[in-house]
Design an enzyme around this catalytic site. Structure first.
Site, short mmCIF file in Angstrom:
data_model
loop_
_atom_site.label_atom_id
_atom_site.label_comp_id
_atom_site.label_asym_id
_atom_site.label_seq_id
_atom_site.Cartn_x
_atom_site.Cartn_y
_atom_site.Cartn_z
N GLU A 113 0.85 -1.19 0.00
CA GLU A 113 0.00 0.00 0.00
C GLU A 113 0.88 1.24 0.00
O GLU A 113 1.94 1.26 0.66
CB GLU A 113 -0.90 0.03 1.24
CG GLU A 113 -1.75 -1.19 1.42
CD GLU A 113 -2.32 -1.28 2.83
OE1 GLU A 113 -3.02 -2.25 3.11
OE2 GLU A 113 -2.06 -0.37 3.65
N TYR A 227 -7.05 1.81 5.79
CA TYR A 227 -6.03 0.82 5.44
C TYR A 227 -6.01 -0.39 6.38
O TYR A 227 -5.17 -1.28 6.22
CB TYR A 227 -4.64 1.43 5.36
CG TYR A 227 -4.16 2.16 6.61
CD1 TYR A 227 -3.95 1.51 7.81
CD2 TYR A 227 -3.88 3.52 6.55
CE1 TYR A 227 -3.50 2.17 8.93
CE2 TYR A 227 -3.41 4.20 7.67
CZ TYR A 227 -3.23 3.52 8.85
OH TYR A 227 -2.78 4.19 9.96
N CYS A 409 12.23 48.63 -0.83
CA CYS A 409 11.29 47.78 -1.57
C CYS A 409 11.76 47.64 -3.02
O CYS A 409 12.02 48.65 -3.68
CB CYS A 409 9.89 48.37 -1.53
SG CYS A 409 8.69 47.46 -2.55
#
Length: 703
Positions: A113, A227, A409
């Site tokens: 799995e 599962y 900036c």
């Protein structure tokens, strides 16, 4: 008539369970979304009117709404052990040899799995109904999170009577996970709100399960894969593979990627097949789980102190690449946060070609001592987000210089600020910085905000670049520019008509989504809903002080300060007025809840701690329904501090030092009129409310 109502409620419940199964397990839409919502709304209305007929596992539980202040714990009937890990084929061959030796050479088959990366969960079903959901915890005990798990759409609240007979009671083990597209969307939203991004889907799923408000869990769009099947002796089935087939038939989601392998070589083939194929899935995986298929053989092999001897987890080695750092790009987000991004020579990694990687912030650059031209190591955090993890110092070019983080900036040149306690530098020029202004517009038209048809992020960004729009209110000036828009490439008359219609429809978007669309820092979707529900109009919200905002359930001090500061700005006030003129909803429609009395008029309260009889939100509502007010801070003007369990000592000390009466939840409820006294209470005056409380205080009844 009562029988007819009960039959209708039962029929709706069964129909909606069936539609959920068809949609989430078989990808079949038997009805339109509108019809499904209509049926769900009818069921919710009937349950509200006739709660005695409502079922614990009703489909209405999918949307959440339960608030859990503390999660009780429960002991696992079967310990949730961890698996041993292996990282090589040689280790898998040794595992196979140990199994064969333990079975004295008997033939055995395995089930392989995929190991999904999420949070392990134990579900208990009784008579086909989900009755309990418990986390792994320490393996012996876990937290009971049933109300949160009920919101996960593909977890069946009741099972289908199909396939093998169902035991009266059994347990299902599985993994709750956050799909990769949902994880990416959540991180984008957090980044836009100036919040730290989540590291991986596993942490996101585990964190969501512990949220106190199940409605927030529902919004996280978690999913579940089963599962394992457990019951005493597991005599129901001979093999693990048979139990998986039964779980699927009963309506539980079992990933269709598992395979029964007759030999170790087939196991290795499975491992090799999914080495790269797993990256095509919409869920994070970190390996393969290999289990002995036969339950009797599992019992013979038994357990070590920490893990079963009949199962093992093969972990794929973390994929890392080495490539050259070409440059660092600095991106400016909607809230002004400046985020560094590494530009790299292309390198194949985990099924994709990586050209960019996160550098997080200035601290990360300094910690790695990054320099342009370095050969860097790149990994995918949780196999999702590429990130630079290190530098090959031996290959560093001579004369290289450390990267200097910008002080201005990169978009508008404004000096950057770094607020105390924050990792990011920020551009404070939120009205003049183009990337910020464009991002605010993109946020306003996004799906969870105004969701304007014909005006997605790309289009609105293009309009901004062309100077056609400047802010949210200017969007509603676009219909007057229809002729100009139709001349643009890739627009045309039909596109413009769709856009104009979308703008008209957006005028009906509820106030809470408009509030979220304004892009106030820290005000996410849930906080916007809470603020809108509490204040109902933008005028009332704008007039609230930060302490008053902080008193709203789930609105903390940082959020409150940010919202109060936003509404104080004249430019934002003008934006709100322009949106009002454009016809945008700035108030909740319908009647507000009517007060039940004015018994608490003139009194203010602070709520602190966890309460037994009501949630904090419920007490908040009760106080307001009887004329009282809630605040978030303790001062001399405060009437009462309502103390619940685990209240912080600092609040108690401050209230005591200011002679503020400290009362319990029971004391507060005693101040309210009994159900039969509501009419008389309504006639009371504010003075009498204070007198009632004062008298109780003097008599010592409020301690």
């Amino acid at each position: 008539m009562t029988t007819d109502i009960q039959q209708r409620l039962t029929a709706l419940t069964e129909q909606l369970h069936h539609l959920n199964y068809q949609y989430y397990q078989r990808d079949i839409s038997e009805v339109s979304d509108q019809e499904f919502d209509r049926l769900l709304a009818e069921l919710a209305r009937l349950e509200d009117e006739y709660p005695q007929f409502a079922q614990a596992n009703s489909p209405t539980q999918r949307v959440g709404g339960t608030v859990t202040k503390q999660f009780p714990t429960a002991e696992h009937r079967y310990p949730m052990l961890s698996l041993g890990n292996t990282y090589s084929e040689a280790d898998l061959r040794e595992f196979d040899e140990r199994v064969r030796k333990g079975l004295e050479g008997a033939e055995t088959a395995y089930v392989c799995e995929l190991k999904f990366d999420g949070a392990a969960m134990s579900l208990t079903y009784e008579a086909g109904q989900l009755t309990q959901a418990v986390t792994r915890g320490d393996g012996a005990r876990g937290d009971v999170v049933t109300s949160n798990v009920r919101t996960i759409r593909n977890v069946p609240l009741h099972l289908r009577p199909a396939g093998a007979p169902q035991p009266p009671e059994f347990e299902v083990r599985g993994e709750i996970f956050m799909p990769l597209p949902v994880f990416a969307e959540l991180n984008q939203e957090r980044e836009a709100n100036g919040e730290a991004q989540l590291a991986n889907p596993r942490n996101a799923a585990a964190g969501a399960l512990k949220l106190q408000d199940s409605a927030q869990v529902a919004a996280r769009k978690l999913r579940f894969y089963a599962y394992a099947f457990l019951m005493p002796g597991r005599a129901q089935f001979a093999t693990h593979s048979a139990s998986l087939e039964a779980l699927s038939a009963w309506g539980l989601p079992v990933a269709d990627t598992w395979r029964r392998c007759a030999t170790l070589e087939q196991v290795l083939d499975f491992v090799h097949e999914w080495d790269q194929k797993r990256f095509e899935l919409p869920v994070a995986t970190d390996g393969i789980v290999i289990k002995v298929d036969d339950f009797r053989q599992q019992e013979l092999l038994g357990y070590t102190a920490k893990s079963p001897r009949w199962a093992i987890a093969y972990k794929y080695p973390a994929e890392a690449g080495r490539t050259r750092l070409l440059a660092v790009q600095y991106q400016v987000g909607r809230t002004g946060a400046v985020t560094p991004v590494a530009l790299l020579e292309p390198v194949p990694l985990a099924g994709t070609v990586v050209r960019r990687a996160s550098l997080h912030n200035a601290n990360q650059i300094a910690a790695l001592d990054l320099r342009l031209g370095d050969l860097v190591f790149v990994e995918k955090g949780g196999e999702i987000i590429p990130k630079v993890t290190g530098v090959d110092l031996e290959a560093r070019p001579e004369g290289s210089q450390p990267i200097v983080y910008p002080t201005e900036c990169p978009a508008c040149g404004t000096p950057l600020l770094r607020p105390e306690g924050e990792a990011h530098f920020r551009c404070p020029n939120d009205r003049g910085c183009p990337p910020q202004r464009k991002a605010k517009l993109e946020h306003f038209v996004s799906r969870k905000a105004l969701d304007i048809d014909g005006l997605g992020a790309e289009t609105v960004g293009r309009f901004f670049d062309l100077g056609l729009v400047t802010d949210a209110a200017s969007l509603y000036e676009l219909p007057a520019k229809a002729g100009q828009l139709a001349q643009l490439e890739r627009m045309g008359e039909k596109s413009v008509q769709r856009l104009v219609a979308g703008l008209a429809l957006s005028q009906q978007i509820p106030f809470d989504r408009v509030l979220f669309g304004l892009g106030i820092r820290y005000v996410g979707e849930t906080v916007a809903e809470k603020l809108a529900a509490h204040y109902r109009t933008v005028e009332a919200l704008a007039a609230a002080t930060a302490p008053e905002l902080a008193a709203v359930p789930e609105v903390g001090g940082v959020i409150a300060e940010s919202a109060a500061a936003w509404f104080r700005e004249p430019e934002n006030q003008a934006l709100v007025e322009r949106l009002r003129a454009a016809g945008v909803q700035l108030a909740l429609t319908g009647e507000a809840p009517q007060p039940q009395s004015d018994r608490l008029a003139g009194l203010t309260f602070v709520l602190s701690g966890v309460f037994e009889q009501h949630s904090r939100d419920g007490l908040h509502h009760l106080i307001e329904q009887h004329g009282g007010k809630i605040t978030g801070s303790i001062s001399k003007k405060l009437s009462f501090l309502v103390a619940g369990d685990k209240m912080g000592p600092a609040k108690r000390e401050k209230a005591t030092s200011l002679n503020v009466p400290i009362i319990s939840e029971t004391d507060l409820l005693a101040m309210l009129p009994a159900a039969g006294d509501a009419a008389d209470a309504t006639a009371a005056t504010p003075g009498s409310a204070a007198a009632v409380a004062s008298a109780a205080y003097e008599q010592g009844a409020l301690f």
